[in-house]
Every structure is written in structure tokens, then in C-alpha cells.
Design a protein around this motif. Structure first.
Motif, short mmCIF file in Angstrom:
data_model
loop_
_atom_site.label_atom_id
_atom_site.label_comp_id
_atom_site.label_asym_id
_atom_site.label_seq_id
_atom_site.Cartn_x
_atom_site.Cartn_y
_atom_site.Cartn_z
N GLY A 1 -11.17 -79.22 -45.23
CA GLY A 1 -11.30 -80.67 -45.30
C GLY A 1 -11.82 -81.16 -46.65
N LEU A 2 -11.61 -82.44 -46.92
CA LEU A 2 -12.07 -83.04 -48.17
C LEU A 2 -13.57 -83.27 -48.18
CD1 LEU A 2 -9.03 -83.36 -48.56
CD2 LEU A 2 -9.41 -85.67 -49.39
N VAL A 3 -14.16 -83.25 -46.98
CA VAL A 3 -15.61 -83.41 -46.85
C VAL A 3 -16.12 -82.18 -46.09
CG1 VAL A 3 -17.44 -84.86 -45.88
CG2 VAL A 3 -15.42 -85.92 -46.90
N SER A 4 -17.14 -81.50 -46.64
CA SER A 4 -17.45 -80.17 -46.12
C SER A 4 -18.18 -80.19 -44.78
CB SER A 4 -18.24 -79.38 -47.15
OG SER A 4 -19.58 -79.81 -47.18
N SER A 5 -18.67 -81.35 -44.35
CA SER A 5 -19.36 -81.40 -43.06
C SER A 5 -18.39 -81.58 -41.88
CB SER A 5 -20.39 -82.54 -43.06
OG SER A 5 -19.78 -83.74 -43.48
N THR A 6 -17.09 -81.72 -42.15
CA THR A 6 -16.11 -81.84 -41.07
C THR A 6 -15.99 -80.50 -40.34
OG1 THR A 6 -14.90 -83.47 -42.36
CG2 THR A 6 -13.71 -82.46 -40.54
N GLY A 7 -15.81 -80.56 -39.02
CA GLY A 7 -15.69 -79.35 -38.23
C GLY A 7 -14.32 -78.70 -38.37
N ILE A 8 -14.29 -77.37 -38.37
CA ILE A 8 -13.00 -76.68 -38.51
C ILE A 8 -12.14 -76.84 -37.26
CG2 ILE A 8 -13.90 -74.93 -40.13
CD1 ILE A 8 -13.63 -72.94 -37.68
N ALA A 9 -12.79 -77.00 -36.08
CA ALA A 9 -12.02 -76.94 -34.82
C ALA A 9 -11.15 -78.18 -34.62
CB ALA A 9 -12.95 -76.72 -33.64
N GLY A 10 -11.80 -79.36 -34.53
CA GLY A 10 -11.01 -80.59 -34.35
C GLY A 10 -10.02 -80.76 -35.47
N GLN B 1 -14.98 -78.66 -52.84
CA GLN B 1 -14.99 -78.89 -51.38
C GLN B 1 -16.15 -79.77 -50.94
OE1 GLN B 1 -11.87 -78.33 -50.52
NE2 GLN B 1 -12.57 -77.46 -48.59
N SER B 2 -17.20 -79.85 -51.75
CA SER B 2 -18.34 -80.68 -51.34
C SER B 2 -18.55 -81.87 -52.29
CB SER B 2 -19.62 -79.84 -51.26
OG SER B 2 -19.82 -79.17 -52.48
N LEU B 3 -17.60 -82.05 -53.22
CA LEU B 3 -17.75 -83.10 -54.25
C LEU B 3 -17.88 -84.50 -53.65
CD1 LEU B 3 -17.60 -82.95 -57.44
CD2 LEU B 3 -15.28 -83.84 -57.20
N LEU B 4 -17.17 -84.74 -52.54
CA LEU B 4 -17.13 -86.09 -51.97
C LEU B 4 -18.18 -86.30 -50.86
CD1 LEU B 4 -13.23 -86.37 -51.70
CD2 LEU B 4 -14.70 -87.08 -53.60
N ASP B 5 -18.94 -85.25 -50.53
CA ASP B 5 -19.84 -85.32 -49.37
C ASP B 5 -20.79 -86.52 -49.44
OD1 ASP B 5 -18.63 -82.99 -48.62
OD2 ASP B 5 -20.47 -81.79 -48.52
N ALA B 6 -21.34 -86.78 -50.63
CA ALA B 6 -22.38 -87.81 -50.73
C ALA B 6 -21.84 -89.20 -50.40
CB ALA B 6 -22.97 -87.80 -52.14
N LEU B 7 -20.51 -89.37 -50.51
CA LEU B 7 -19.93 -90.68 -50.21
C LEU B 7 -19.65 -90.85 -48.72
CD1 LEU B 7 -17.33 -90.83 -53.13
CD2 LEU B 7 -19.53 -92.00 -53.01
N TRP B 8 -19.67 -89.75 -47.97
CA TRP B 8 -19.24 -89.80 -46.56
C TRP B 8 -20.33 -89.29 -45.64
CZ3 TRP B 8 -15.20 -92.75 -46.01
CH2 TRP B 8 -14.35 -92.91 -47.11
N THR B 9 -21.50 -89.89 -45.79
CA THR B 9 -22.64 -89.50 -44.97
C THR B 9 -22.50 -90.07 -43.55
OG1 THR B 9 -23.73 -91.39 -45.95
CG2 THR B 9 -24.30 -89.24 -46.85
N PRO B 10 -23.15 -89.46 -42.56
CA PRO B 10 -23.01 -89.95 -41.17
C PRO B 10 -23.76 -91.25 -40.92
CG PRO B 10 -24.48 -88.03 -41.27
CD PRO B 10 -23.96 -88.24 -42.66
N GLY B 11 -23.38 -91.95 -39.85
CA GLY B 11 -24.14 -93.10 -39.38
C GLY B 11 -23.48 -94.44 -39.63
#
Ligand code: FAD
Length: 467
Positions: A139-148, A315-325
Motif C-alpha cells: 500500500g501507499l500508506v504503511s499502516s494499511t492492513g495486508i488482508a483487506g 513505503q512510509s513517505l506518505l504516512d504523516a499525511l494519512w493519520t487515523p481519526g
């Protein structure tokens, strides 16, 4: 402390207590200290109150939870990484079967395969596989789950090179609606494997997934280049023509967004419209440089971050833009051809964006994706681009305006779009759109398999194939 009064369903304390006793993992209920944390998913727009969350420690807990939910006739939500946009991994009053604690990954560097538990994120998976210089489309955001992600298809930076993630799924262990563990591979229950390659969470709970891996990195040429928003039409026209001739090793994305207050962007553009082209080259970095030279030659970028970097950094470059909540909503479509009119319409829609965090993506498809076909349930692969319109606001305030904007943007591109869409990017799909996404023949085959593996539709919180 849990009391029966706090449980909003017929599932009372005594019944849930029986379930709890049979678990190695944890049962979280309303009133427990961890309840709010355990029920939250990535998309803050879905504030649901399940009767219980089963934090599974292993396959036995998953089997137990499925048996319990079936016998109690409870609503079931299945959670891997918790990134479902339509909120399918949570529910009101039912049971959430949460695999997020099951994150083991075992890599076989000789056979170039990895087996990963169903709660892994891409951060978990890439960490283990990159130790051997191996990867699969993630995924483009590393916190996404592999399963879904995998079960719906899986589009990412390696897709044009090695295919969708689901194309690289070679086996899985699945707890089906009858509570049994079924192994599927090309030799054993191959029809189930076919369905898992794109058919979503309809057929059971994948407790582990086996992937074919490929040599990637660890260093590669990757990153975004940003241009001022008033050049969006020029840049999109260039992009449309440039990607036509690109080799499969290069996967790219065009992103119309608003410049975040990030240190890598000059302060003068913060809060202004901006267009980014993101590129990832899976081969020799120096070859990658020659391929992106025409993009860089467009000149006068606001910032150019395309350079050699570790694959895991990309793989984690975009993580900070896509935080939860935050509140999120998506509209998506397959786009055949970015005509000049479609480009003008896109840019006009972007100028009307109500929030700085809502944005428009065009993922360049083709390559190995387009060469795949009948081996997977995944539907249409023949479009040039995947359009993804993301409506995002910090909280409920103004969210409806963003949702209306996303719908309007998708409609503005209807003249160049197809009926179906990528199921993992769908918000509220509906049966007709889902059928169109798979095509009639694959959809009917999925219905037949749903009747076999889940005749009562226990697993219905997903892009649902009704039995
Ligand atoms: C920030 C963000 C970035 C994204 N980037 C991409 C991207 O780059 N490419 C892309 O293709 N998609 C992307 N997506 C979409 C993503 O693929 C889907 O949201 C996917 O469903 C997420 O999987 P998950 O396990 O995290 O989700 P969850 O919310 O945990 O699960 C979603 C659904 O998947 C099913 N499911 C989950 N785990 C299991 C399991 N173990 N067994 C059976 N079914 C299961 C269930 O039906 C569940 O309702 C992104 C989403 C977000 C929020």
C-alpha cells in the motif's frame, strides 16, 4: 467494569463471558477501559459501538469467535488493519473479530515467498521482506492492513512491475462461516484462492496469507515532484502523454492536492493548490533517472524529491499525511483516456475543493496489471487510470461538503469513466456497481462460491456478494 445495561444488544454478560473463557486473546466490551481505543477504526466518520471486540491471539480464537457469532446470530465485522473506507471493520451491537494482534511474518528467501498473519500491516510485512531485498506490491500508506488490501486487489508502487497484490497471493488459511479452517492454494481448494484474489472479505477470515516475492531495492529511485497548481492542466497533459510509453518498472501517480505545511515545501506555497507526480522505479536507479528525466525537464518545480531512497522509506513517505481519526470518504472510477476536456474538468473541480485535505489521484494502471486476467476474481484491468477522489476533513464539520464535492468530481469525469470501480476504493457501492466492477461472468462465479462458503452471508460487512 462491564454491566449488562451497557451492552446494547441481546448478547448479555453471561453469553459473552462464555466466549471470553474460550479465548487466548482478549474480549473487550462496553465499559472496559480499552473499549474506545479498541472500537476505533482509521476512518473517524464511522463511530460505532460493537457489543464486543475479540482481539484474537491466533487461529483458535478466530474459529471460536466465528462459531460464537454464528450461533448467536450476531452481526460480524472483520478487522485486519482497520483501514476500510466505508467502515466495514466495525459495527453497532455486533462482534468485531479483530486480527490486528496477529502480525507474524515468515520469509523464505530461497523460494522467495512469505507467509503473513491476517493482522499484519504493510509496515510489518515490508520490514521483514526487505531484510532479504524482497517485496510484493504493497500500500501507499504503511499502516494499511495486508488482508483487506490484498483480498480486494491491491494497487501500489510495484503493480506495473509484478502485478496487483492479489495476483501474487499463492495460498491462504481461511476460517469459513462454519468455523472450520480451510487451506487454499493452487492445488487445494483452488476456487477459493481464485475468489480471494479480488473477491474481498466475502468468503471467510484469512488468518494467514502466502505471497510470491520479488527482488526489489533495497535502494531505488522514487519520490514526488511538485508543481504549482496554476500549471495543473499543463502537467496533467504531459503526464497523460508521458506514461503511455513508460516501461513496467515505473509506476506513477498524479495527485492534485493542497500544499501541506511540510518542511520540504517552500512556505510560500503552503495552503495553495499544487500538483504532484509521484514515481517509483523498481529497477536500476540510474535507469530510473533517465526515465524520469522528461518529467524533471518540465522545469521550475516547487520541490523535487525524486531521488534514490530505501524502498521502505518510500513505503512510509506518505504516512504523516494519512493519520487515523479524520473523516474520510472516497469515490473511484476507471478512466479510459484523459482527454483535454477531462483534464480541464478535473482541474476545475480541484479549484472548487472545500478542504485542503481532500484530493484527486490518477493511478497509472497497465503493465503487469493489464496482463493478469482469469486467474483472479479481480475485475476490470484494462483502463489506463484509476481515479480516486478522497474527501477528508478533520472532523464532522464541513464533511458533507467534501463528500458532495467528491461525488460531483466523479460525475464530472463520467464521460471518460466506466461503470465499475476498484472495490477497495469504493464508498457506498450498491449491487449494480459491484457487478459491473467484476463483470457478469466473474460476478456469477463469485455468487456460486459465496453460496458454497457462506450461504447465510455471515460475512456481509464488505463489498457484499449476496449469496
Ligand atoms: C490511508 C489509506 C491508504 C490506502 N492506500 C491504498 C493503496 O495504496 N492501494 C490500495 O489498493 N488500497 C489502498 N487503500 C484501501 C485499502 O486497500 C482498503 O481500505 C482495505 O480494505 C484495507 O484493508 P485493512 O485490512 O486495513 O482494512 P480493515 O478495515 O481491517 O478491513 C476491511 C475489510 O477487509 C476485510 N478483511 C480485513 N481483514 C481480513 C481478514 N484477515 N480476512 C478476511 N477479510 C478481511 C473485511 O471485509 C473488512 O471489512 C487505502 C486505504 C487507506 C485508509
Amino acid at each position: 467494569m462491564t454491566t449488562a445495561a451497557t451492552i446494547p444488544h441481546a448478547l448479555g454478560d453471561a453469553t459473552l463471558g462464555e466466549l471470553e473463557q474460550g479465548l487466548r486473546g482478549q474480549l473487550v466490551r462496553p465499559g472496559d477501559d480499552e473499549y474506545d481505543e479498541a472500537r476505533a477504526i482509521w476512518n473517524g466518520a464511522h463511530d460505532r459501538r460493537p457489543a464486543a471486540i475479540v482481539r484474537c491471539a491466533g487461529v483458535a480464537d478466530v474459529m471460536r469467535a466465528v462459531d460464537f457469532a454464528r450461533s448467536e446470530n450476531a452481526i460480524v465485522a472483520v478487522r485486519g488493519g482497520g483501514h476500510s473506507l466505508p467502515g466495514h471493520s466495525t459495527c453497532d451491537d455486533g462482534i468485531v473479530i479483530d486480527l490486528s494482534g496477529m502480525t507474524a511474518v515468515r520469509v523464505d528467501p530461497v523460494r522467495r515467498t512469505a507467509v503473513a498473519e491476517g493482522g499484519c500491516t504493510w509496515a510489518d510485512f515490508d520490514h521483514e521482506t526487505q531484510a532479504f531485498g524482497l517485496a510484493v506490491t504493497g500500500g501507499l500508506v504503511s499502516s494499511t492492513g495486508i488482508a483487506g488490501f490484498t483480498l480486494g486487489g491491491g494497487i501500489g508502487w510495484l503493480m506495473r512491475h509484478v502485478g496487483l497484490t492479489c495476483d501474487n497471493l499463492i495460498a491462504a488459511d481461511v476460517v469459513t462461516a462454519d468455523g472450520q479452517l480451510v487451506h487454499t492454494s493452487e492445488d487445494e481448494n483452488p476456487e477459493l484462492l481464485w475468489a480471494l484474489r479480488g473477491g474481498g472479505g466475502n468468503f471467510g477470515i484469512a488468518t494467514s496469507l502466502d505471497f510470491r516475492l520479488h527482488p526489489v531495492g533495497p535502494m531505488l529511485l522514487a519520490g514526488p515532484i511538485f508543481f504549482a497548481g496554476d500549471r495543473a492542466e499543463e502537467v496533467l497533459r504531459f503526464y497523460r502523454d508521458w506514461v503511455r510509453e513508460l516501461p513496467d518498472e515505473l509506476t506513477t501517480l498524479a495527485n492534485l492536492t493542497t500544499a501541506p505545511p511540510a518542511p520540504f515545501l517552500p512556505e510560500a506555497v503552503h495552503g495553495k493548490p499544487i500538483i504532484a507526480i509521484v514515481a517509483v522505479h523498481a529497477g536500476e536507479p540510474e535507469h530510473g533517472r533517465t526515465l524520469v528525466a522528461p518529467l524533471k525537464a518540465l522545469g521550475d518545480p516547487v520541490a523535487d524529491l525524486i531521488d534514490v531512497m530505501p524502498y521502505t522509506a518510500m513505503q512510509s513517505l506518505l504516512d504523516a499525511l494519512w493519520t487515523p481519526g479524520a473523516h474520510n470518504y472516497m469515490r473511484s472510477a476507471y478512466v479510459d483516456e484523459l482527454s483535454d476536456e477531462a483534464i480541464a474538468a478535473t482541474v476545475a473541480r480541484h479549484r472548487a475543493v472545500p478542504s485542503p485535505t481532500s484530493e484527486i489521484h490518477f493511478h497509472h494502471f497497465g503493465g503487469a496489471v493489464a496482463r493478469g486476467g482469469d486467474e483472479a476474481a479481480f475485475g476490470d484491468r484494462s483502463a489506463q487510470f484509476v481515479l480516486n477522489v478522497i474527501a477528508r476533513s478533520a472532523d464532522a464539520e464541513g464533511f458533507d461538503d467534501n463528500v458532495a464535492w467528491a461525488r460531483g468530481t466523479e460525475q464530472a469525469l463520467a464521460p471518460v469513466s466506466r461503470d465499475g470501480a476498484y472495490v477497495n476504493f469504493m464508498g457506498d457501492a450498491g449491487d449494480k456497481r459491484l457487478r459491473a466492477s467484476y463483470g457478469d461472468a466473474k460476478y456469477e462465479r463469485l455468487v456460486a462460491l459465496k453460496r458454497r462458503y457462506d450461504p447465510t452471508n455471515l460475512f456481509r460487512l464488505n463489498q457484499n456478494i449476496t449469496p
